[in-house]
Design a protein around this motif. Structure first.
Motif, PDB file in Angstrom:
ATOM      1  N   ASN A 316       0.705  -1.243  -0.082  1.00 37.46           N
ATOM      2  CA  ASN A 316      -0.104  -0.136  -0.103  1.00 37.46           C
ATOM      3  C   ASN A 316       0.830   1.358  -0.087  1.00 37.46           C
ATOM      4  N   LYS A 318       2.621   4.252  -1.521  1.00 38.85           N
ATOM      5  CA  LYS A 318       2.833   5.121  -2.686  1.00 38.85           C
ATOM      6  C   LYS A 318       3.870   5.922  -3.180  1.00 38.85           C
ATOM      7  N   ASP A 374       3.046   8.808   3.539  1.00 40.46           N
ATOM      8  CA  ASP A 374       2.927   7.844   2.943  1.00 40.46           C
ATOM      9  C   ASP A 374       3.116   6.593   4.120  1.00 40.46           C
TER      10      ASP A 374
END
Length: 380
Positions: A316, A318, A374
């Motif tokens: 997950n 990014k 993030d």
């Protein structure tokens, strides 16, 4: 010269014919001779030496304060060159926490060589000293280690092996000479995966050895020349270009690394953070005396101890990229158990502390707010 100046100018010269500030990429395999065995200049064949590679090797020697630098086709090729000087019956003492590729080379490629490898905690000086013998020919250390960020005291190890005819080599890939200079602390040889911080842009595979003693440097150059694991001129140019901004990049890597480590240490889902800049790190005191900063490598585990949670976190991200390697300007994330250290048997991996929920981050030079955001969203 101080380090920042040395990274740009150390052992470097303008190209003689044109005055080019940066050395050209000499794309040639061979060089003209005036008479058989009498070359026009100092070069004969590019496996032995190439002007672009020479410029890089001079820079490597300068930034690590060595007498000789050698540039290789990879970090493992550099490691292999050092082992080529050993023979059956010789013994190597290595740290018990090593990069998976190094461990694989020691235990599989050299399995039938007759060379004996011992793996031990270098901070247990009694256990280390008991392994020393007349057969010991090489000491191999990583500090900080990959991926658990363990340190060893280079000065202490150097003193233990002093005067015994043993080569003491240190893998300085994580720290780089910006943060740590092992030759100044008593080591004989420094190894780098120059793929990482030295080149710094994830666009080249390269390795390096820097040697303190000129005679040993000449021996290792012969072993490199005779076996052929040299770095090409274009890749040499890329690493040399990277070195010229090493000090700028490492400063930002360290600033971002500290903030990421602090953020993770205070996050409710995180169990343990491995980063020598944290006071909770068992080698924080040694890092403050042996290093000039703490770098951009951070590893951590989850309170759940669940591999699935680590995998979900990695999937997950990014801004961070899930990928092998480290040390580029971009932030990378890695799962050691299934990626960089998969070659280590599971039982040895877990016994050494590389659990299935361990995540390793190579913190890049992006804006720290974006990196923390993030990590936060991926943890959620």
């Amino acid at each position: 010269m101080k380090f920042n100046t040395k990274a740009i100018h150390g052992n470097q010269h303008h190209e003689e014919v044109t005055g080019a500030v940066m050395p050209p990429v000499f794309l040639t395999s061979t060089y003209a001779q005036k008479s058989p065995g009498v070359p026009v200049g100092e070069y004969e064949y590019s496996r032995a030496a190439n002007p672009t590679r020479t410029a890089l090797e001079n820079a490597l020697a300068s930034i690590e304060n060595g007498s000789r630098g050698l540039a290789f086709s990879s970090g493992l090729a550099a490691t292999d060159c050092l082992l080529r000087g050993l023979k059956a019956g010789d013994e190597v003492i290595a740290m018990d926490d090593l990069y998976g590729g190094t461990y694989r080379m020691f235990t599989r490629i050299y399995k039938e060589s007759g060379i004996v490898f011992h793996f031990v905690d270098f901070n247990d000086t009694d256990a280390f000293s008991k392994l020393l013998s007349d057969k010991t020919k090489l000491i191999w250390a990583e500090t900080p280690t990959n991926p658990l960020m363990k340190l060893c005291d280079i000065k202490v190890i150097a003193e233990l092996v002093k005067g015994r005819g043993i080569i003491f080599a240190v893998d300085n890939t994580f720290a780089t000479p910006y943060l740590q200079r092992p030759l100044d602390l008593g080591a004989d040889v420094v190894m780098h995966s120059a793929t990482k911080y030295l080149s710094g842009h994830s666009d080249v595979i390269a390795g390096a050895l820097v040697i303190k003693d000129a005679a040993l440097g000449e021996q290792l150059h012969f072993q490199q020349f005779a076996t052929g694991a040299t770095l090409g001129p274009h890749d040499s140019y890329l690493v040399l270009r990277g070195i010229k901004t090493l000090h700028l990049r490492m400063q930002r890597h360290g600033e971002n690394g500290e903030k990421v480590a602090e953020f993770l240490e205070n996050h409710p889902k995180v169990k343990q953070v491995f980063y020598p800049g944290l006071k909770s790190h068992p080698f924080h005191g040694l890092a403050k005396t042996q290093m000039e900063g703490f770098g951009g490598m951070v590893s951590f585990t989850f309170k759940s101890g669940d591999k699935a949670e680590a995998v979900k976190f990695l999937e997950n991200l990014k801004v961070f990229t899930l990928a092998e390697s480290l040390g580029g300007v971009e932030s990378l994330a890695n799962h050691p158990a299934t990626m960089t250290h998969a070659s280590i048997p599971e039982d040895k991996r877990k016994a050494g502390g590389i659990s299935d929920d361990l995540v390793r981050l190579s913190v890049g030079v992006e804006d720290i707010e974006d990196l923390l955001a993030d990590i936060e969203q991926a943890l959620k």
